[in-house]
Design a protein around this motif. Structure first.
Motif, PDB file in Angstrom:
ATOM      1  N   THR A  54      -6.369   4.661   7.241  1.00 38.99           N
ATOM      2  CA  THR A  54      -7.713   4.287   6.784  1.00 38.99           C
ATOM      3  C   THR A  54      -7.981   4.672   5.328  1.00 38.99           C
ATOM      4  N   ALA A  55      -7.053   5.445   4.717  1.00 36.60           N
ATOM      5  CA  ALA A  55      -7.283   5.888   3.332  1.00 36.60           C
ATOM      6  C   ALA A  55      -7.507   4.683   2.415  1.00 36.60           C
ATOM      7  N   SER A  56      -6.878   3.551   2.747  1.00 33.16           N
ATOM      8  CA  SER A  56      -7.021   2.394   1.859  1.00 33.16           C
ATOM      9  C   SER A  56      -7.963   1.333   2.441  1.00 33.16           C
ATOM     10  N   LEU A  57      -8.706   1.673   3.497  1.00 35.24           N
ATOM     11  CA  LEU A  57      -9.570   0.665   4.143  1.00 35.24           C
ATOM     12  C   LEU A  57     -11.042   0.986   3.957  1.00 35.24           C
ATOM     13  N   SER A  58     -11.836  -0.024   3.595  1.00 39.36           N
ATOM     14  CA  SER A  58     -13.287   0.172   3.538  1.00 39.36           C
ATOM     15  C   SER A  58     -13.810   0.270   4.971  1.00 39.36           C
TER      16      SER A  58
END
Ligand code: SAM
Length: 256
Positions: A54-58
């Motif tokens: 999720t680090a790269s997900l809005s």
């Protein structure tokens, strides 16, 4: 379909709870905060699991994953570092789950502040030194701290303080704390407490810390603990195990 929020613990693979590890084995989809949860925790997942970092997900993209899982009746484990109740950004996900009528459950985890205390081999509450632990942070770009909880207001208690998420603001933090705590107050920076690789400790005093460290080294995954509990002194012992003290489960030796 259900979303299981799970505290992954501070980083060590054996500091996730047994319940959390069992849940990880049971689900078809795992969402984890890759910036904070080391990949080693994913060893508990089943082999055919679908993993999303999720680090790269809005939040919108994460909600899309919830919706798709609901459509296919698949369970999700949502891993948060430490305990999900502390700076977990879980509340906004819960709002969405309620809107989408998706069930959820929370499994607690070992928070990084207790992991840091363990690495420092100390208790954070000592009789007549401090019986209060303040968990806080300073305002950052992602969210502000309410004015009534400003560091100035909290520091005036001179209790044990565990300051999260604040690597970049160490100079401001130290200068504020010095208005309330004596310069000789012990403190410790702990980075990646319990991680296999990268765990680091720096013990110091408020007035000397900034001259001893490179700020860039402490930007990420670091906890600042401040307070006299980090000193060696134990002015009095707790009466809990005193031979002169009776309580519900034990009679004082003098009364036997
Ligand atoms: C988004 S917050 C999450 C806190 C987490 N929910 C908890 O209970 O520890 C991330 C911050 O927690 C602290 N943190 C998380 N893991 C850590 C660790 N292993 N060692 C030291 N600090 C850690 C750092 O201050 C980091 O910036």
């Amino acid at each position: 379909m259900k979303v299981f929020f799970i505290g992954a613990g501070p980083g060590a693979e054996d500091l996730i709870t047994i319940r959390g590890a069992k849940l990880l084995q049971s689900v078809e989809i795992v969402m984890y905060a890759g910036s904070l949860v080391p990949r080693v925790i994913l060893k508990y997942c089943r082999s055919n699991v679908k993993i999303h970092n999720t680090a790269s997900l809005s939040l919108d993209k994460q909600v899309d994953i919830f919706k798709a899982a609901k459509a296919h009746d698949l369970n999700i484990a949502r891993l948060h570092s430490g305990d999900p109740a502390i700076y977990g950004a879980m509340a906004e996900q819960i709002e969405w789950l309620k809107k989408l009528e998706i069930e959820y459950e929370i499994t607690p985890g070992v928070s990084s502040f207790t992991a840091a205390a363990a690495v420092l081999k100390t208790e954070l509450t000592k009789p007549e030194v401090s019986q209060t632990i303040i968990l806080t942070r300073v305002s950052g770009r992602a969210s502000k701290v309410p004015e009534l909880e400003s560091l100035e207001k909290l520091a005036s208690h001179k209790s044990t303080m565990c300051i999260f998420l604040s690597g970049r603001q160490l100079p401001e933090i130290v200068s504020t704390l010095l208005q309330f705590y004596p310069g000789k107050t012990p403190l410790a920076l702990v980075q990646k407490a319990s991680w296999n690789v990268g765990e680091k400790i720096h013990r110091s005093e408020l007035e000397t810390l900034l001259s001893e460290i490179k700020l860039d080294d402490w930007e990420l995954t670091s906890m600042l603990i401040v307070g006299d509990v980090l000193g060696d002194e134990l002015p009095v012992e707790s009466k809990l195990y005193s031979g002169q003290y009776s309580h519900r489960f034990r009679q004082a030796e003098s009364l036997k």
